[in-house]
Design an enzyme around this catalytic site. Structure first.
Site, PDB file in Angstrom:
ATOM      1  N   LEU A 153      10.267  47.854  81.811  1.00  8.75           N
ATOM      2  CA  LEU A 153       8.854  47.956  81.464  1.00  8.75           C
ATOM      3  C   LEU A 153       8.203  48.924  82.439  1.00  8.75           C
ATOM      4  CD1 LEU A 153       7.923  44.167  80.986  1.00  8.75           C
ATOM      5  CD2 LEU A 153       8.269  45.851  79.174  1.00  8.75           C
ATOM      6  N   ASP A 154       7.175  49.618  81.985  1.00 10.13           N
ATOM      7  CA  ASP A 154       6.427  50.486  82.884  1.00 10.13           C
ATOM      8  C   ASP A 154       5.875  49.675  84.053  1.00 10.13           C
ATOM      9  OD1 ASP A 154       6.866  52.516  81.071  1.00 10.13           O
ATOM     10  OD2 ASP A 154       4.905  52.313  80.116  1.00 10.13           O
ATOM     11  N   LYS A 155       5.641  50.337  85.158  1.00  7.40           N
ATOM     12  CA  LYS A 155       5.125  49.674  86.356  1.00  7.40           C
ATOM     13  C   LYS A 155       3.901  48.817  86.046  1.00  7.40           C
ATOM     14  CE  LYS A 155       2.919  50.710  90.801  1.00  7.40           C
ATOM     15  NZ  LYS A 155       2.504  51.777  91.745  1.00  7.40           N
TER      16      LYS A 155
END
Length: 212
Positions: A71-73
């Site tokens: 997942l993106d940060k």
């Protein structure tokens, strides 16, 4: 992802995350926003992978410490981690065969009249190399399905299901529709709205996972 030639092997660190499910073969965690998944340039430590190695040192013997996807940060939500080689092999094949379902919740800018699907290739942005974009040449196929859950005067709350898993896929596709995720300044959301709502990240959460 970093290779062993570029970065040392991740070390165990005490990183906080919620364990949603755990058994002998599989770990499902709820990643908080602001936490990078894998070590890399500028994030050699303090990542989810470091925290997983502290939670279970045996994960060091698995590829990418058992992490199946990312997942993106600044996206929160559910991630699958394999705890055994058999589970890792099975789940990688299931992911490639699109047998793992992933559903998100997003608050989008503007009023969306109905749900639908986006089937548009995604590739690296031509001039801004840290961004992705819809492209007709050189991209990879990306399919996103969405349905409206609630409408507000200036926003729409949607459920989003991924058929493929490209970098920034939901954020890019929602922006291409003209309805970027609220707070997503990278893909076109109004920064003044983010300030008014007190948001420091895009409003996107991985809510459901389905797998055998």
């Amino acid at each position: 992802l970093a290779t062993g030639d570029e970065y040392p092997a991740p070390v165990a660190e005490d990183i906080r995350f919620d364990v949603v499910h755990e058994d002998a073969d599989v770990l499902v965690i709820n990643k908080p926003a602001g936490l990078v998944v894998h070590p890399g340039a500028g994030n050699a430590a303090g990542t989810l992978e470091n925290g997983l190695l502290a939670h279970d040192p045996a994960l060091a013997g698995l590829p990418r410490s058992g992490i199946l996807h990312r997942l993106d940060k600044d996206t929160s939500g559910l991630l699958i981690v394999a705890k055994s080689l058999a589970a890792h092999t099975h789940l990688v094949r299931a992911l490639e065969a699109r047998e793992i379902t992933r559903e998100y919740r997003a608050l989008c800018v503007g009023t969306m009249t109905a749900g639908g699907s986006v089937d548009a290739d995604i590739g690296r942005h031509k001039t801004q190399r840290t961004k992705m974009s819809v492209t007709d040449f050189g991209g990879r196929r990306a399919v996103t399905h969405y349905r409206v859950l609630a409408r507000f005067p200036h926003h729409t709350f949607v459920a989003v299901r991924l058929e493929t898993g490209r970098t920034h896929q939901i954020r890019v596709h929602m922006s291409a529709l003209g309805h970027p995720c609220v707070g997503d300044l990278t893909y076109g959301a109004d920064p003044t709205l983010s300030t008014r709502l007190g948001l420091s990240r895009q409003w996107l959460h991985a809510r459901e996972l389905g797998f055998t």
